[in-house]
Design a protein around this motif. Structure first.
Motif, mmCIF file in Angstrom:
data_model
loop_
_atom_site.group_PDB
_atom_site.id
_atom_site.type_symbol
_atom_site.label_atom_id
_atom_site.label_comp_id
_atom_site.label_asym_id
_atom_site.label_seq_id
_atom_site.Cartn_x
_atom_site.Cartn_y
_atom_site.Cartn_z
ATOM 1 N N GLU A 79 0.840 -1.209 0.000
ATOM 2 C CA GLU A 79 0.000 0.000 0.000
ATOM 3 C C GLU A 79 0.870 1.251 0.000
ATOM 4 O O GLU A 79 0.563 2.243 -0.656
ATOM 5 N N GLU A 80 1.981 1.219 0.757
ATOM 6 C CA GLU A 80 2.869 2.372 0.825
ATOM 7 C C GLU A 80 3.467 2.671 -0.546
ATOM 8 O O GLU A 80 3.515 3.815 -0.985
ATOM 9 N N ALA A 81 3.906 1.604 -1.235
ATOM 10 C CA ALA A 81 4.485 1.797 -2.568
ATOM 11 C C ALA A 81 3.430 2.283 -3.546
ATOM 12 O O ALA A 81 3.694 3.126 -4.397
ATOM 13 N N GLN A 82 2.194 1.748 -3.425
ATOM 14 C CA GLN A 82 1.118 2.207 -4.306
ATOM 15 C C GLN A 82 0.860 3.694 -4.093
ATOM 16 O O GLN A 82 0.642 4.431 -5.049
ATOM 17 N N ALA A 83 0.917 4.140 -2.844
ATOM 18 C CA ALA A 83 0.687 5.556 -2.557
ATOM 19 C C ALA A 83 1.735 6.424 -3.230
ATOM 20 O O ALA A 83 1.445 7.529 -3.688
ATOM 21 N N ARG A 84 2.969 5.892 -3.328
ATOM 22 C CA ARG A 84 4.043 6.682 -3.932
ATOM 23 C C ARG A 84 3.967 6.691 -5.445
ATOM 24 O O ARG A 84 4.611 7.498 -6.096
ATOM 25 N N THR A 85 3.224 5.724 -6.026
ATOM 26 C CA THR A 85 3.205 5.629 -7.485
ATOM 27 C C THR A 85 1.855 6.003 -8.088
ATOM 28 O O THR A 85 1.625 5.795 -9.258
ATOM 29 N N ARG A 86 0.962 6.560 -7.288
ATOM 30 C CA ARG A 86 -0.330 6.973 -7.833
ATOM 31 C C ARG A 86 -0.149 8.192 -8.734
ATOM 32 O O ARG A 86 0.865 8.883 -8.657
ATOM 33 N N ARG A 94 18.769 3.760 -13.862
ATOM 34 C CA ARG A 94 17.393 3.306 -13.677
ATOM 35 C C ARG A 94 17.196 2.797 -12.249
ATOM 36 O O ARG A 94 16.215 3.126 -11.583
ATOM 37 N N THR A 95 18.161 2.008 -11.776
ATOM 38 C CA THR A 95 18.058 1.440 -10.437
ATOM 39 C C THR A 95 18.064 2.515 -9.365
ATOM 40 O O THR A 95 17.237 2.492 -8.451
ATOM 41 N N VAL A 96 19.003 3.470 -9.452
ATOM 42 C CA VAL A 96 19.050 4.508 -8.412
ATOM 43 C C VAL A 96 17.783 5.347 -8.432
ATOM 44 O O VAL A 96 17.285 5.764 -7.382
ATOM 45 N N THR A 97 17.234 5.589 -9.613
ATOM 46 C CA THR A 97 15.992 6.366 -9.725
ATOM 47 C C THR A 97 14.845 5.637 -9.050
ATOM 48 O O THR A 97 14.071 6.233 -8.296
ATOM 49 N N LEU A 98 14.729 4.345 -9.305
ATOM 50 C CA LEU A 98 13.667 3.549 -8.683
ATOM 51 C C LEU A 98 13.831 3.464 -7.175
ATOM 52 O O LEU A 98 12.877 3.652 -6.421
ATOM 53 N N LEU A 99 15.049 3.171 -6.736
ATOM 54 C CA LEU A 99 15.284 3.027 -5.294
ATOM 55 C C LEU A 99 15.052 4.340 -4.553
ATOM 56 O O LEU A 99 14.501 4.345 -3.449
ATOM 57 N N VAL A 109 10.974 5.912 -6.094
ATOM 58 C CA VAL A 109 9.807 5.039 -6.014
ATOM 59 C C VAL A 109 9.802 4.269 -4.695
ATOM 60 O O VAL A 109 8.811 4.255 -3.984
ATOM 61 N N GLU A 110 10.938 3.650 -4.358
ATOM 62 C CA GLU A 110 11.014 2.867 -3.118
ATOM 63 C C GLU A 110 11.298 3.739 -1.889
ATOM 64 O O GLU A 110 11.044 3.321 -0.771
#
Length: 198
Positions: free
Chosen positions: A107-114, A149-154, A157-158
């Motif tokens: 849910e936390e990750a979904q909140a960050r990617t809405r 790409r990895t640093v951007t996601l981590l 997004v994460e």
């Protein structure tokens, strides 16, 4: 019976002693986050499932080498990251989804990617514009080299700190900051180019 659930470090120590319950609990806690990270990098559900399974096999085979001075989450993400980067270098996959699989996200990750705007009063045209922007960002991130790409996601997004990203990627802190800075510049340039071509 213990009233409190054991923390990750305790579970890792128990897993290193061969306790199956501890293995299962660590898998339960990190199966979805690990799958989510890998899926966002490879954008293929079947492949992400295979890589996530391999990451856990590697982690549990090496559990005795886990250093409790570090977060368990950083350790397991490091294993997943290294495995995925190796695969990306071999296969040269260049697409990824910021949204990932809706079934894979916490849910936390979904909140960050809405979507950027998610108000019930949002105008339909504004909603469409935000979807288009999300698609453009997704496309731009997909064109970054795997490390960027990895640093951007981590980071974005994460929600990991620079220090945690350095631990996960086994890089000096300065290198992580440089990668994030360069990734942002490349994304800004790509999005500006898209805006100019409209």
């Amino acid at each position: 019976m213990e009233n409190q659930t054991p923390d990750d470090r305790t579970l890792a120590a128990q897993a290193a002693e061969g306790r199956q319950r501890a293995f299962r609990e660590l898998l339960r806690r990190y199966e979805r986050p690990v799958f989510s990270l890998i899926y966002r990098m490879v954008r293929d559900r079947g492949l992400a499932e295979d890589l996530a399974q391999e990451a856990f096999i590697r982690a549990f085979n090496a559990i005795a080498s886990y250093n409790p001075g570090y977060k368990f989450s950083s350790w397991i993400f490091k294993i997943a990251h290294n495995l995925t980067i190796d695969h990306l270098r071999k296969k040269r996959i260049d697409t990824i989804s910021l949204d990932g699989s809706p079934h894979a996200l916490t849910e936390e990750a979904q909140a960050r990617t809405r979507p950027i705007v998610e108000s019930p009063d949002e105008r339909p045209d504004a909603y469409v514009e935000n979807l288009e922007l999300g698609s453009q960002i997704e496309s731009a991130i997909g064109k970054l080299r795997p490390e960027y790409r990895t640093v951007t996601l981590l980071r974005h997004v994460e929600g990991y700190s620079y220090k945690e990203i350095a631990e996960i990627m086994e890089l000096p802190l300065g290198t992580v900051k440089t990668y994030i800075h360069r990734a942002r510049l490349e994304l800004k340039e790509a999005l500006a180019h898209l805006e100019a071509s409209r």
